[in-house]
Design an enzyme around this catalytic site. Structure first.
Site, PDB file in Angstrom:
ATOM      1  N   LYS A  38      36.915  62.429  65.116  1.00  0.00           N
ATOM      2  CA  LYS A  38      36.663  62.767  63.711  1.00  0.00           C
ATOM      3  C   LYS A  38      37.496  63.981  63.316  1.00  0.00           C
ATOM      4  CE  LYS A  38      32.825  62.935  60.425  1.00  0.00           C
ATOM      5  NZ  LYS A  38      33.441  63.862  59.497  1.00  0.00           N
ATOM      6  N   ARG A  43      37.808  62.540  53.252  1.00  0.00           N
ATOM      7  CA  ARG A  43      37.839  61.076  53.273  1.00  0.00           C
ATOM      8  C   ARG A  43      38.737  60.570  52.144  1.00  0.00           C
ATOM      9  NH1 ARG A  43      33.729  57.526  55.324  1.00  0.00           N
ATOM     10  NH2 ARG A  43      34.605  55.419  55.436  1.00  0.00           N
ATOM     11  N   ARG A  67      35.878  58.970  48.574  1.00  0.00           N
ATOM     12  CA  ARG A  67      34.969  57.890  48.976  1.00  0.00           C
ATOM     13  C   ARG A  67      34.052  57.482  47.824  1.00  0.00           C
ATOM     14  NH1 ARG A  67      30.963  61.098  53.177  1.00  0.00           N
ATOM     15  NH2 ARG A  67      29.854  62.333  51.625  1.00  0.00           N
ATOM     16  N   GLU A 107      41.442  59.623  56.788  1.00  0.00           N
ATOM     17  CA  GLU A 107      41.168  61.048  56.619  1.00  0.00           C
ATOM     18  C   GLU A 107      42.458  61.684  56.119  1.00  0.00           C
ATOM     19  OE1 GLU A 107      37.784  63.647  57.039  1.00  0.00           O
ATOM     20  OE2 GLU A 107      38.030  61.497  57.378  1.00  0.00           O
ATOM     21  N   LYS A 227      27.836  58.936  63.434  1.00  0.00           N
ATOM     22  CA  LYS A 227      28.556  60.207  63.411  1.00  0.00           C
ATOM     23  C   LYS A 227      27.987  61.123  64.492  1.00  0.00           C
ATOM     24  CE  LYS A 227      27.596  62.910  60.000  1.00  0.00           C
ATOM     25  NZ  LYS A 227      27.526  63.505  58.647  1.00  0.00           N
TER      26      LYS A 227
END
Length: 339
Positions: A38, A43, A67, A107, A227
């Site tokens: 990550k 995003r 997003r 990302e 996550k």
């Protein structure tokens, strides 16, 4: 007051749920996990599709969206790759995975800035040099699916190969942007997951996103992706202001915010710099200034409802936080929307 931006495309990307060891272990019992590193960025949903002016003229448009499906102000000012003739060659060859257009789920990094500075840069209506952009891709969908709002019936194990294939072509055709595939590793036990997570954290990266390899790309926040990040920050919304104590150095200044966390707790998130104190206090007074004596004074909070990130040292058993501090605003296209 900030102008609220409209939704350009309802992208509704698949968002990971919080880590659940029981659910993750169940996947490991049956197969393995795809562990994506990550990145500490923002995003990005990059949509590329064809538009027809008439029966003879057509062009390809790009939308750099959050997003939430809203434009990043800085990318709107830039118009990056919008109408670029290179898209015609890109899609006219047999190399294009989705001839009708696609959405990259990725990302977005700018140089090596931390996330909060990236968000601040994207909020400004100032174009960004393309050479500063780093797009780390972990998903790709055809635009027909994006616009339908339906789940995409392609497994995560297959999608990663679609990503690798298409990113390679983007690197060749649009080299001014640093396109890359998300760093990923297949894990077959919780020991491997934990070892990878520890190594990622030692590298000062945010954590992992774990994927069920036979799970499909769903829309919005749903299981199948988890996550795995440290429990030292939480998002929330501003519900009040914290003022300096009378008689002390910061009397009369905004020194932080009362924040309603996503967990339901309300905390005082302070520990901000002197510069931010001055900025927040000045905005409060400007917001509440009256133009004539006939108007009653107001006591409104200009930051009410703003989405923020709160950091802390530890979470107590009752869910409250030890030493919560204001970290940054989360809104980009609009201050009240976390992106």
């Amino acid at each position: 007051m900030s102008k609220v931006q409209s939704v350009i495309i309802e992208t509704s990307p698949h968002r990971p749920v919080n880590f659940n060891e029981k659910a993750v272990s169940k996947v490991l019992e049956e197969s393995y996990l795809i562990a994506d590193v990550k990145e500490d960025g923002v995003r990005l949903n990059l949509c590329v599709e064809q538009h027809h002016v008439d029966s003879t003229e057509e062009f390809w448009t790009t939308e750099w969206l959050s997003r939430e499906g809203k434009r990043f102000p800085a990318m709107g000012a830039l118009g990056a790759l919008d109408g670029d003739r290179r898209w015609e060659d890109f899609f006219e060859t047999d190399e294009a995975l989705f001839p009708e257009g696609f959405m990259l789920d990725a990302e977005l990094r700018i140089d090596d800035l931390p996330c909060k500075d990236i968000a601040g840069t994207l909020r400004r209506h100032q174009a960004i040099d393309l050479s500063r952009l780093k797009v780390i891709v972990f998903g790709i969908l055809p635009m027909s699916v994006v616009r339908s709002g339906q789940d995409y019936d392609v497994t995560h194990s297959v999608m990663k190969y679609h990503v690798e294939y298409q990113v390679k072509l983007l690197q060749e055709r649009f080299p001014e942007i640093a396109w890359s595939v998300v760093e990923s590793l297949d894990c077959f036990s919780m020991v491997e997951v934990d070892t990878l997570y520890e190594s990622v954290r030692e590298r000062k990266l945010e954590g992992l996103v774990l994927k069920d390899p036979i799970g499909i790309y769903k829309r919005s926040k749903q299981s199948g992706m988890w996550k795995m990040t440290p429990d030292d920050n939480e998002d929330g919304k501003v519900v009040g202001l914290v003022w300096g104590t009378p008689g002390l150095a910061n009397e009369g200044k905004v020194i932080g915010f009362e924040v309603l966390l996503e967990s339901g707790h309300v905390v005082n998130a302070c520990k901000i710099s002197k510069a931010l104190m001055e900025e927040f206090t000045a905005k409060y007074h400007a917001y509440n200034e009256v133009s004539c004596t006939c108007c009653p004074p107001t006591e409104e909070n200009p930051y009410e409802g703003h989405t923020v990130k709160v950091t802390f040292m530890e979470r107590y058993p009752d869910g409250s936080l030890r030493h919560p501090s204001f970290d940054s605003f989360r809104g980009i296209s609009a201050p009240t929307i976390k992106e």
